[in-house]
Design a protein around this motif. Structure first.
Motif, PDB file in Angstrom:
ATOM      1  N   GLN A 167       0.804  -1.390  -0.203  1.00  0.00           N
ATOM      2  CA  GLN A 167      -0.266  -0.428   0.208  1.00  0.00           C
ATOM      3  C   GLN A 167       0.568   1.183   0.056  1.00  0.00           C
ATOM      4  N   GLN A 168       2.221   1.334   0.994  1.00  0.00           N
ATOM      5  CA  GLN A 168       2.766   2.659   0.862  1.00  0.00           C
ATOM      6  C   GLN A 168       3.340   2.546  -0.775  1.00  0.00           C
ATOM      7  N   LEU A 169       4.117   1.191  -1.056  1.00  0.00           N
ATOM      8  CA  LEU A 169       4.943   1.476  -2.045  1.00  0.00           C
ATOM      9  C   LEU A 169       3.921   2.340  -3.139  1.00  0.00           C
ATOM     10  N   TYR A 213       0.604   1.318 -20.965  1.00  0.00           N
ATOM     11  CA  TYR A 213       2.389   1.950 -20.025  1.00  0.00           C
ATOM     12  C   TYR A 213       2.404   2.167 -18.766  1.00  0.00           C
ATOM     13  N   THR A 214       1.767   3.030 -18.182  1.00  0.00           N
ATOM     14  CA  THR A 214       1.820   2.952 -16.950  1.00  0.00           C
ATOM     15  C   THR A 214       2.018   1.957 -15.532  1.00  0.00           C
ATOM     16  N   LEU A 215       0.196   1.007 -15.912  1.00  0.00           N
ATOM     17  CA  LEU A 215      -0.264   0.308 -15.281  1.00  0.00           C
ATOM     18  C   LEU A 215       0.014  -1.215 -16.476  1.00  0.00           C
ATOM     19  N   SER A 216       1.097  -1.417 -16.751  1.00  0.00           N
ATOM     20  CA  SER A 216       1.309  -2.563 -17.527  1.00  0.00           C
ATOM     21  C   SER A 216       2.247  -3.873 -16.387  1.00  0.00           C
ATOM     22  N   ILE A 217       1.873  -5.163 -16.393  1.00  0.00           N
ATOM     23  CA  ILE A 217       2.598  -5.728 -15.329  1.00  0.00           C
ATOM     24  C   ILE A 217       3.471  -5.601 -15.387  1.00  0.00           C
ATOM     25  N   GLU A 218       4.432  -5.587 -16.789  1.00  0.00           N
ATOM     26  CA  GLU A 218       6.383  -4.718 -16.445  1.00  0.00           C
ATOM     27  C   GLU A 218       6.563  -3.625 -15.214  1.00  0.00           C
ATOM     28  N   VAL A 219       5.570  -3.087 -15.976  1.00  0.00           N
ATOM     29  CA  VAL A 219       6.636  -1.212 -14.588  1.00  0.00           C
ATOM     30  C   VAL A 219       5.897  -1.352 -13.544  1.00  0.00           C
ATOM     31  N   LEU A 220       4.401  -2.205 -13.079  1.00  0.00           N
ATOM     32  CA  LEU A 220       4.286  -3.041 -11.655  1.00  0.00           C
ATOM     33  C   LEU A 220       4.881  -3.784 -10.928  1.00  0.00           C
ATOM     34  N   THR A 221       6.045  -4.688 -12.002  1.00  0.00           N
ATOM     35  CA  THR A 221       6.392  -5.411 -10.994  1.00  0.00           C
ATOM     36  C   THR A 221       8.256  -5.499 -10.643  1.00  0.00           C
ATOM     37  N   ASN A 222       8.349  -3.633 -12.167  1.00  0.00           N
ATOM     38  CA  ASN A 222       9.946  -3.753 -11.582  1.00  0.00           C
ATOM     39  C   ASN A 222       9.758  -2.483 -10.372  1.00  0.00           C
ATOM     40  N   VAL A 223       8.508  -1.890 -10.327  1.00  0.00           N
ATOM     41  CA  VAL A 223       8.596  -0.756  -9.511  1.00  0.00           C
ATOM     42  C   VAL A 223       8.655  -1.539  -7.910  1.00  0.00           C
ATOM     43  N   LEU A 224       7.769  -3.109  -7.328  1.00  0.00           N
ATOM     44  CA  LEU A 224       8.078  -3.501  -6.517  1.00  0.00           C
ATOM     45  C   LEU A 224       9.394  -4.300  -6.389  1.00  0.00           C
ATOM     46  N   ARG A 225      10.368  -4.458  -7.857  1.00  0.00           N
ATOM     47  CA  ARG A 225      11.624  -5.085  -7.417  1.00  0.00           C
ATOM     48  C   ARG A 225      12.690  -5.046  -7.007  1.00  0.00           C
ATOM     49  N   GLN A 226      12.005  -3.119  -7.675  1.00  0.00           N
ATOM     50  CA  GLN A 226      13.035  -2.058  -7.306  1.00  0.00           C
ATOM     51  C   GLN A 226      13.759  -1.383  -5.491  1.00  0.00           C
ATOM     52  N   HIS A 227      11.956  -1.640  -5.386  1.00  0.00           N
ATOM     53  CA  HIS A 227      11.400  -1.473  -4.025  1.00  0.00           C
ATOM     54  C   HIS A 227      11.741  -2.629  -2.953  1.00  0.00           C
ATOM     55  N   LEU A 228      12.068  -3.190  -3.451  1.00  0.00           N
ATOM     56  CA  LEU A 228      13.228  -4.853  -2.462  1.00  0.00           C
ATOM     57  C   LEU A 228      13.631  -4.603  -2.601  1.00  0.00           C
ATOM     58  N   ARG A 234      14.473  -4.382   4.617  1.00  0.00           N
ATOM     59  CA  ARG A 234      15.128  -5.408   5.582  1.00  0.00           C
ATOM     60  C   ARG A 234      14.673  -5.142   7.029  1.00  0.00           C
ATOM     61  N   ARG A 235      13.647  -4.173   6.662  1.00  0.00           N
ATOM     62  CA  ARG A 235      12.709  -4.540   8.178  1.00  0.00           C
ATOM     63  C   ARG A 235      11.348  -5.820   8.433  1.00  0.00           C
ATOM     64  N   LEU A 236      11.520  -5.723   6.489  1.00  0.00           N
ATOM     65  CA  LEU A 236      10.138  -6.775   6.460  1.00  0.00           C
ATOM     66  C   LEU A 236      10.815  -8.163   6.618  1.00  0.00           C
ATOM     67  N   PRO A 237      10.020  -9.414   6.611  1.00  0.00           N
ATOM     68  CA  PRO A 237       9.765 -10.311   6.324  1.00  0.00           C
ATOM     69  C   PRO A 237      11.281 -10.214   4.392  1.00  0.00           C
ATOM     70  N   GLU A 238      12.711 -10.575   4.696  1.00  0.00           N
ATOM     71  CA  GLU A 238      13.231 -10.812   3.454  1.00  0.00           C
ATOM     72  C   GLU A 238      12.079 -11.326   2.168  1.00  0.00           C
ATOM     73  N   VAL A 239      12.099 -10.427   1.171  1.00  0.00           N
ATOM     74  CA  VAL A 239      11.422 -11.415  -0.143  1.00  0.00           C
ATOM     75  C   VAL A 239      12.532 -11.084  -1.386  1.00  0.00           C
ATOM     76  N   ASP A 240      12.422 -12.401  -2.166  1.00  0.00           N
ATOM     77  CA  ASP A 240      13.291 -12.453  -3.249  1.00  0.00           C
ATOM     78  C   ASP A 240      13.040 -11.616  -4.091  1.00  0.00           C
ATOM     79  N   PRO A 241      13.665 -10.485  -4.812  1.00  0.00           N
ATOM     80  CA  PRO A 241      13.331  -9.503  -5.608  1.00  0.00           C
ATOM     81  C   PRO A 241      12.402 -10.978  -7.370  1.00  0.00           C
ATOM     82  N   SER A 242      13.104 -10.955  -7.662  1.00  0.00           N
ATOM     83  CA  SER A 242      13.380 -12.201  -8.080  1.00  0.00           C
ATOM     84  C   SER A 242      12.202 -13.237  -8.594  1.00  0.00           C
ATOM     85  N   SER A 243      11.925 -13.687  -7.582  1.00  0.00           N
ATOM     86  CA  SER A 243      10.569 -14.261  -7.636  1.00  0.00           C
ATOM     87  C   SER A 243       9.577 -13.788  -7.538  1.00  0.00           C
ATOM     88  N   VAL A 244       9.064 -12.521  -7.894  1.00  0.00           N
ATOM     89  CA  VAL A 244       7.708 -11.312  -8.175  1.00  0.00           C
ATOM     90  C   VAL A 244       7.156 -12.255  -9.063  1.00  0.00           C
TER      91      VAL A 244
END
Length: 498
Positions: A167-169, A213-228, A234-244
């Protein structure tokens, strides 16, 4: 002799003696001031009277013109246009207004995203919803049965931080925040711990370019992976960015996941488990039921879906199964509509996750349905298929299957029926040929071998029994998926094979 221009200004030569000043020049207050300044300047510089006279005569005409122009301009700018407003006041007001408007436009462009022309004030309330469902693997921890129950405390302790992070991301993203509505974590599955989540966005009326473009799957996943990848996560449960992962989903499915209605989480803890008389799962009539089934790690799921003839049989019920918890066409294992007759369907799914959906269009209670789940090791394949229709996939389908596989399926139908086999995805090693040229990887149906890559095709069995054999010596082949259905012998000639 004076020139024509000079004669127009005065009729006679005017002395520049300090005692004899020009009457025409000194007739005005401006002329007096100018003469006085010139007189003082030349006297202070030690200039003689003769030199001063020459200087005055050379500049007399130029000074007159400048003074006259100044007086004229001053009269124009001091002219009152209306009430007490003079010309210079109006010009100043126009300049100030122009500067103000220009500044507002510049700061407005800087503070407004490029997509603002598509934004509506109540977009998140009245905009068209768009949903996504995805998954991500946690790097630490191990799956426990409590994580399969959304009401458990362990489930909430893992789901809430991930939900807050999503939600914050997306809400604070400059490009996505205007469209983001909500997110959540709806389940966990084994394979270390895999979190399954959903996202909701709102779309304006003209949203084709926004989706592309803006709401494409590639953009949404890349935003999450970059954030991870950032240190603050690191304060959250560690998530593997490549698994998104992320896929587009339907409003009905995500709506059920958000409320928990019409959703049944089922963790298979034994090799065989049967559910009789399904009924409605926290759901009303005419609403789809979703069964999120997961087995033990390292096992594939075999399911037998049947209707009991002793009970009232509903008509027009659509039943679909998927090899992931996303009802996506690419993950479809089987999809059929039940008529008013009793039926049974068998299917085999590679992997330990299965989604079964029931869509009772006629308002059935689904009480006549029964499901039996059987878990088999992923290294085992083959068996006996006796349902009127069904599906199966090569074990470890969508991954590189293991080397040295030999699988045999025996399909047995009622007498006077033949099997129609539909291969939806067929990718094996070798060239797309049939016959003895298929050696390393091949699928053999009634003695005929197939290998290579083929588009969707279908076959008919020669009798009510059929043997299907798969053989592989390779390690880098995707595999195949296949549906089958029983067809009366009299209808084989009329049925189209595509």
């Amino acid at each position: 002799m004076a020139g024509p221009d000079e004669l127009q200004l005065h009729d006679r030569q005017e002395p520049v003696d300090s005692g004899e000043q020009s009457p025409r020049l000194l007739s005005s207050r401006a002329g007096q001031v100018t003469h006085h300044l010139l007189e003082q300047g030349t006297q202070s510089a030690g200039v003689t009277r003769q030199v001063r006279q020459q200087l005055w005569q050379g500049r007399n005409r130029q000074l007159r013109r400048l003074i006259q122009q100044y007086i004229c301009n001053r009269r124009i700018y001091n002219k009152i246009l209306f009430w007490k407003c003079k010309v210079w006041m109006c010009l100043l007001a126009v300049v100030v207004l122009f500067i103000t408007l220009l500044s507002a436009v510049i700061f407005g462009i800087r503070a407004t995203p490029l997509d603002d022309e598509f934004i509506e004030p109540n977009l998140k309330i009245h905009g068209a919803p768009r949903y996504y469902v995805g998954s991500m693997r946690l790097s630490r921890g191990s799956f426990t049965p409590e994580l399969a129950t959304p009401q458990s405390r362990i489930f909430s302790s893992l789901a809430n931080p991930l939900k807050t992070m999503l939600q914050q991301l997306y809400s604070k993203s400059p490009a996505l925040g205007y469209y983001f509505v909500d997110s959540g974590v709806f389940s966990f599955s084994n394979g270390s711990i895999i979190a399954h989540y959903w996202l909701q966005f709102a779309l304006p009326k003209e949203a084709e370019l926004l989706i592309r473009y803006t709401l494409s799957i590639e953009v949404l996943t890349n935003v999450l992976r970059q954030h991870l990848h950032t240190a603050g996560v690191r304060r959250l449960p560690e998530v593997d960015p490549s698994s998104v992962t992320l896929q587009v989903s339907t409003e009905e499915y995500v709506g059920s996941l958000k409320t928990g209605q019409c959703v049944f989480h089922n963790l298979l803890q034994s090799r065989k488990q049967t559910f009789d008389s399904l009924g409605l799962v926290n759901c009303s009539r005419n609403s789809s039921n979703y069964w999120l089934v997961q087995g033990m790690s390292g096992y594939s799921i075999k399911a037998d879906i049947s209707s009991m003839p002793a009970r009232s049989v509903c008509s027009d019920v659509e039943v679909a199964t998927y090899s992931s918890w996303v009802p996506d066409i690419e993950q479809t294992v089987s999809k059929f509509s039940q008529s008013s007759h009793a039926f049974s369907s068998e299917l085999v799914v590679s992997g330990s996750v299965l989604l079964v959906t029931f869509n009772p269009r006629a308002g059935c209670e689904l009480s006549q349905y029964s499901i039996t789940f059987l878990q088999v090791p992923e290294t085992d394949c083959g068996g006996v298929l006796a349902g009127t229709n069904g599906s199966f996939v090569l074990p470890s389908y969508s991954n590189d299957h293991l080397e040295g596989i030999n699988c045999t399926w025996n399909l047995k139908l009622e007498e006077h029926f033949r099997a129609k086999l539909i291969f939806k995805d067929f990718r094996l090693d070798g060239s797309p040929k049939t016959g003895v040229s298929c050696v390393t990887d091949y699928l053999e149906v009634d003695g005929q071998r197939f290998c290579g890559e083929h588009p969707q095709f279908c076959l008919y069995s020669n009798s009510s029994s059929l043997q299907i054999t798969f053989h592989s010596n390779q390690t880098h082949t995707k595999g195949f998926t296949m549906d089958y259905m029983a067809t009366a012998e009299n209808d084989v000639a009329e049925s189209r094979c595509y």
